[in-house]
Design a protein around this motif. Structure first.
Motif: not given
Length: 512
Positions: A258-264
């Motif tokens: 979540x903090x990386x892929x999805x939030x990007x």
């Protein structure tokens, strides 16, 4: 000015200049990331003429081996993991630029040997002393490597010589650790030297989100709360935890994705237009998105976030054991392999528009997409037609496995009666652009050498993303004994995730 006609399918040609002279140093050169992705990406860059003739590559690993043995391992990696047919001349020219340094990443002696090797490579190839350090290592090694690079003087920039460090994800495991890692890196490096990488940002369709939004008068006027009903972002995987149980059981789907892929993907979908495509301008708009996301109270976590764990089932026709039966996973594990959430962005553009995010392992299909659902047209005009409801108007940006942009809208079914059905217009990248196969790292490695940080992450919005996730982690920790749903492997996910949307009168797009 008259619009130019569409000339049909185009062939993508690498019209960029070769990257500047430098040496690429890969820490963890014997690991999976280097063998499966970085080495094939470097080969693809070489095949497209995007590497400098004044390039050297130094691998650093704990394995003691001469340069030729290291080249043999890289040659084998190309045979096994290249994305396309390997041209022997290109491969051998690249292999001739490879060298190896053996040593422990925590041992200062390793960096003395690396300093000597860098001087040798610079003399051979004329790299101008520029170095791109790539940390293809476990996260625990990031800070020690950077400290040693600084102590040995290898991060010092002077006389136009640049030194940059590429840091892989995960960038922290919570807000405190992300802040701590940023502080440690910034003790040694300036922010312009730090390249926090997320390989999702190297995918063509992800990079195309800003182009689709900001280069088309068709979409941008509709891209707001007046016309958008909701947004769904899905990163579904068919793979189970496999042999990564030790890592995954301490991490879980929320921290991992979540903090990386999805939030990007969220930031690119929701951000305001930057003043230009300069890295700082883009990063600033992304940071504003994370700052505007509503922070959950513990009570709101319970109603807006779903966590679940897969049980035994069948994925793509093959039996899959339950997560708790995986190697190195605790028999009573409470780690989530699936997470879904309903977020609100409290700004003028998106006020009141829910963003639904979900990601999970061992789902029915591998699918990453952004689906923008538009508000329904007024229905009264069609009240006497034989249709229960109008089809949803949805713009879908498919990231993987199918790179495509799909628009669904309503059309009349041929015939004498007024009948309406949903139809789709599809633009598939593989049909329109004859792009060469890639690992997704080519653009990011090239940008690192070229000094373009646009597709990388800046410290402030890394921390802003973790600030959104931290209340969820805290709430889960406070009620660790409950709230974990279940779903069978090979399914669409848990029923509770469906309920999350059903409460709003909506439903997930199928993962298929």
């Amino acid at each position: 000015m008259r619009a130019q006609p569409c000339l049909g399918p185009a062939t993508t040609v690498a019209d960029a200049a070769p990257a500047p002279p430098c040496t690429i140093v890969i820490f963890g050169a014997a690991g999976d990331l280097a063998r499966r992705l970085l080495i094939p990406a470097l080969y693809n860059l070489a095949a497209r003429g995007l590497l400098s003739d004044r390039l050297g590559i130094v691998g650093v690993s704990r394995n003691v081996m001469p340069d030729e043995a290291f080249r043999d391992t890289v040659r084998a990696a190309l045979r096994n993991f290249a994305t396309d047919a390997v041209e022997p001349d290109v491969a051998e020219a690249l292999l001739g630029r490879l060298f190896h340094v053996a040593g422990d990443f925590a041992d200062p002696e390793t960096y003395r040997r690396l300093t000597d090797r860098l001087a040798d490579v610079a003399g051979r190839f004329g790299t101008d002393g520029n170095v791109l350090f790539y940390l293809a290592t476990p996260p625990a090694a990031f800070a020690p490597i950077v400290r040693n690079l600084g102590a040995s003087g290898l991060t010092r920039e002077k006389g136009g010589v640049w030194r940059r460090v590429v840091v892989e994800k995960p960038f922290g495991t919570d807000l405190a650790s992300a802040r701590s890692l940023n502080a440690e890196l910034q003790t040694v490096l300036d922010e312009h030297q730090i390249y926090r990488i997320d390989h999702y940002l190297g995918k063509e369709t992800v990079q195309n989100i800003m182009v689709a939004r900001f280069a088309n008068g068709l979409f941008e006027p509709l891209w707001n709360r007046n016309h958008v009903d909701h947004v769904q972002i899905t990163v579904g995987e068919t793979v189970s935890v496999e042999r990564r149980g030790r890592f995954y059981d301490a991490t879980g789907a929320l921290r991992d994705m979540v903090p990386n892929h999805l939030f990007q993907l969220l930031a690119l979908t929701a951000m305001e237009p930057p003043t230009c495509f300069d890295a700082d301008a883009v990063h600033t708009e992304k940071a504003k998105v994370f700052d505007a996301i509503h922070r959950f109270t513990p009570e709101e976590v319970a109603t807006n976030v779903v966590r679940a764990q897969y049980g035994a089932g069948t994925v793509t026709g093959k039996p899959v054991a339950a997560y708790r039966e995986s190697l190195d996973v605790a028999a009573d594990s409470r780690t989530e392999t699936f997470v879904a959430m309903r977020l609100l962005i409290d700004n003028w553009r998106w006020a009141g528009v829910p963003f639904y995010l979900r990601t999970g392992k061992s789902l029915a299909a591998r699918r990453t997409e952004i689906a923008v659902g538009f508000k329904q047209a007024p229905y009264p005009l069609f009240r006497n037609t034989p249709v229960e409801r109008l089809a949803d108007n949805v713009l879908v940006i498919g990231v993987q496995p199918d790179e495509a942009i799909t628009l669904q809208f309503n059309a009349k079914v041929p015939g004498p009666r007024l009948r309406i059905d949903g139809v789709r217009m599809v633009m598939e990248y593989k049909d329109y652009f004859r792009a060469a196969p890639s690992t997704g790292y080519e653009t990011l490695i090239y940008d690192g050498m070229a000094g373009d940080q646009t597709q990388f992450q800046r410290a402030d919005y890394v921390e802003a993303g973790w600030a959104v996730v931290q209340p969820i982690l805290d709430a889960w920790r406070a009620r660790s004994g409950d709230g974990l749903a279940a779903y069978p492997a090979g399914s669409q996910g848990p029923r509770e995730a469906d309920d999350l949307l059903a409460r709003d009168g909506r439903r997930w797009r199928p993962v298929s």
